[in-house]
Write an enzyme that holds these catalytic residues in place. Structure first.
Site, PDB file in Angstrom:
ATOM      1  CE  LYS A 111      -4.464  -1.358   1.905  1.00 14.24           C
ATOM      2  NZ  LYS A 111      -5.481  -0.998   2.895  1.00 14.24           N
ATOM      3  CE  LYS A 194      -5.814  -8.334  -1.906  1.00 17.91           C
ATOM      4  NZ  LYS A 194      -5.459  -7.898  -0.551  1.00 17.91           N
ATOM      5  CE  LYS A 197     -13.521  -3.173   0.328  1.00  9.95           C
ATOM      6  NZ  LYS A 197     -13.388  -2.859   1.758  1.00  9.95           N
TER       7      LYS A 197
HETATM    8  P1  AMP Z   1     -10.999  -5.338   3.470  1.00  6.68           P
HETATM    9  O1  AMP Z   1     -11.934  -4.919   2.403  1.00  6.68           O
HETATM   10  O2  AMP Z   1      -9.573  -5.188   3.088  1.00  6.68           O
HETATM   11  O3  AMP Z   1     -11.341  -4.756   4.790  1.00  6.68           O
HETATM   12  O4  AMP Z   1     -11.206  -6.898   3.617  1.00  6.68           O
HETATM   13  C1  AMP Z   1     -12.292  -7.450   4.340  1.00  6.68           C
HETATM   14  C2  AMP Z   1     -12.205  -8.956   4.351  1.00  6.68           C
HETATM   15  O5  AMP Z   1     -12.311  -9.462   3.020  1.00  6.68           O
HETATM   16  C3  AMP Z   1     -10.890  -9.496   4.911  1.00  6.68           C
HETATM   17  O6  AMP Z   1     -11.162 -10.633   5.717  1.00  6.68           O
HETATM   18  C4  AMP Z   1     -10.110  -9.879   3.692  1.00  6.68           C
HETATM   19  O7  AMP Z   1      -9.196 -10.923   3.931  1.00  6.68           O
HETATM   20  C5  AMP Z   1     -11.215 -10.334   2.749  1.00  6.68           C
HETATM   21  N1  AMP Z   1     -10.823 -10.171   1.346  1.00  6.68           N
HETATM   22  C6  AMP Z   1     -10.512  -9.010   0.721  1.00  6.68           C
HETATM   23  N2  AMP Z   1     -10.199  -9.222  -0.567  1.00  6.68           N
HETATM   24  C7  AMP Z   1     -10.307 -10.576  -0.768  1.00  6.68           C
HETATM   25  C8  AMP Z   1     -10.124 -11.435  -1.893  1.00  6.68           C
HETATM   26  N3  AMP Z   1      -9.775 -10.954  -3.098  1.00  6.68           N
HETATM   27  N4  AMP Z   1     -10.344 -12.757  -1.725  1.00  6.68           N
HETATM   28  C9  AMP Z   1     -10.713 -13.254  -0.513  1.00  6.68           C
HETATM   29  N5  AMP Z   1     -10.907 -12.500   0.580  1.00  6.68           N
HETATM   30  C10 AMP Z   1     -10.706 -11.182   0.468  1.00  6.68           C
END
Ligand code: AMP
Ligand code: TRP
Length: 342
Positions: A111, A194, A197
């Site tokens: 990041k 991956k 967002k």
């Molecule tokens: P975040 O949006 O970064 O707060 O992520 C929220 C949750 O979604 C966390 O548990 C991440 O590990 C999961 N997550 C985010 N992106 C992915 C992805 N591409 N595949 C699987 N899990 C994800």
């Protein structure tokens, strides 16, 4: 009964990876655990967030929790900034964690990119706040996607060091819960990246609020390869998971197959067997139908909830009060252990 905690950042555009890697797994855990699910708005501001959009994005995540089936009566749903315990404990952990530990975090390196000197200090100590989120409730199990594994190892290190330094057994050593057939959902445009967002291409991800047409378009345009769909020969030694070599050769194919497996709640071997030797066009048709069937109702319920901010805000306020009551004795205990006067 073990206590579950997890968090999702309100940074907009919740996607299929968030759902399959995390939110969907939150739902099943409610039946036999005490669950706390947090919209981590304080984590979100480690990178710039438009203040006018942070509130709507916070409600979006809360709506996704609710629309996916989290029951706000049995589980606690709230936004992090409502409960001061998170920031208070994070400060103590800033003094427990070592600079060297944080410097190893791959998410920070990704990041912060090349301009590390310019990254916020908050982004650097982000994992300490995450440890505080979990340990303010002495939660023992944390459901997350695979990308959070390293942060949870740091949470374990912090708990162990705190307990050692202060000669106490205050904090549990948490266990990550990383399960399901899609713990790391990849971009629809590039199977080696991956789903995220922050990807500038809308076609890289399926957002949870996408309608049927968007879902269908994105899947039809998803990158594939010229081959036919692989079969059971691609499984690794355990006979359950696709081998790393097979994934490296055809990342897009296995990403789409694992999305199908996760959404249909069937195993990867069963999915491979079902589509082996077929053309992508036929498989994509089936994936569109399944995705619209499973995600459509969640998206429309999210839209309905987001149109009623008063209702969602009421749930967050109630959850915040319940969370604060659980964290309060833990903070008191920590103050006493550290030696702060009352
Ligand atoms: P975040 O949006 O970064 O707060 O992520 C929220 C949750 O979604 C966390 O548990 C991440 O590990 C999961 N997550 C985010 N992106 C992915 C992805 N591409 N595949 C699987 N899990 C994800
Ligand atoms: N860092 C997590 C992510 O980006 C979000 C998060 C913050 C979290 N606090 C948490 C996840 C506590 C689990 C437990 O996905």
């Amino acid at each position: 009964m073990s206590r579950i905690f997890s968090g999702v950042q309100p940074t907009g555009d919740l996607h299929l990876g968030n759902y399959l890697g995390a939110i969907r797994n939150f739902v099943g855990l409610q039946d036999d655990h005490e669950c706390i699910y947090c919209v981590v708005d304080m984590h979100a501001i480690t990178v710039w967030q438009d203040p006018a959009r942070l509130g709507p994005h916070t409600r979006e995540v809360a709506s996704a929790f609710l629309a996916s089936g989290i029951d706000p009566k049995t589980s606690i749903i709230f936004n992090q900034s409502r409960v001061s315990a998170h920031a208070e404990l994070a400060w103590v952990f800033n003094c427990v964690a070592r600079v060297g530990w944080l410097s190893r975090m791959t998410q920070f390196k990704e990041k912060a990119g090349k301009h590390r000197e310019n990254a916020s200090v908050g982004l650097y100590v982000y994992p300490n706040l995450m440890a505080a989120d979990i340990l303010a409730y002495k939660a023992t199990h944390v459901p997350v996607g695979e990308d959070q594994k390293q942060h949870l190892e740091l949470t374990r290190d912090i708990a162990i060091k705190f307990n050692n330094d202060f000669d106490t057994e205050c904090f549990p050593v948490v266990e990550p819960l990383i399960f399901g057939e899609a713990t790391r959902v990849m971009s629809l445009r590039d199977g080696t990246k991956k789903m995220s967002k922050s990807d500038p291409s809308e076609y890289s991800r399926i957002n949870l609020t996408d309608g049927a047409d968007d879902i269908a378009n994105k899947i039809r345009k998803a990158k594939t390869d010229p081959g036919e769909l692989p079969g059971l020969e691609s499984l690794g030694e355990d006979g359950q998971r696709v081998s790393k070599d097979a994934v490296a050769e055809r990342p897009e194919a296995f990403n789409l197959l694992s999305i199908y497996a996760a959404l249909s709640a069937q195993t990867m071997p069963a999915t491979l067997e079902q589509f082996a030797g077929q053309q992508f066009s036929a498989f994509k048709g089936e994936l569109v139908d399944l995705s619209v069937d499973k995600l459509g109702p969640i998206g429309s319920e999210m839209q309905r909830l987001m149109a009623d901010p008063g209702h969602v805000d009421g749930i967050l306020a109630d959850g915040g009060e319940r969370a604060a009551a659980l964290a309060e004795p833990v903070i008191r205990e920590v103050h006493e252990i550290v030696g702060f006067l009352k």
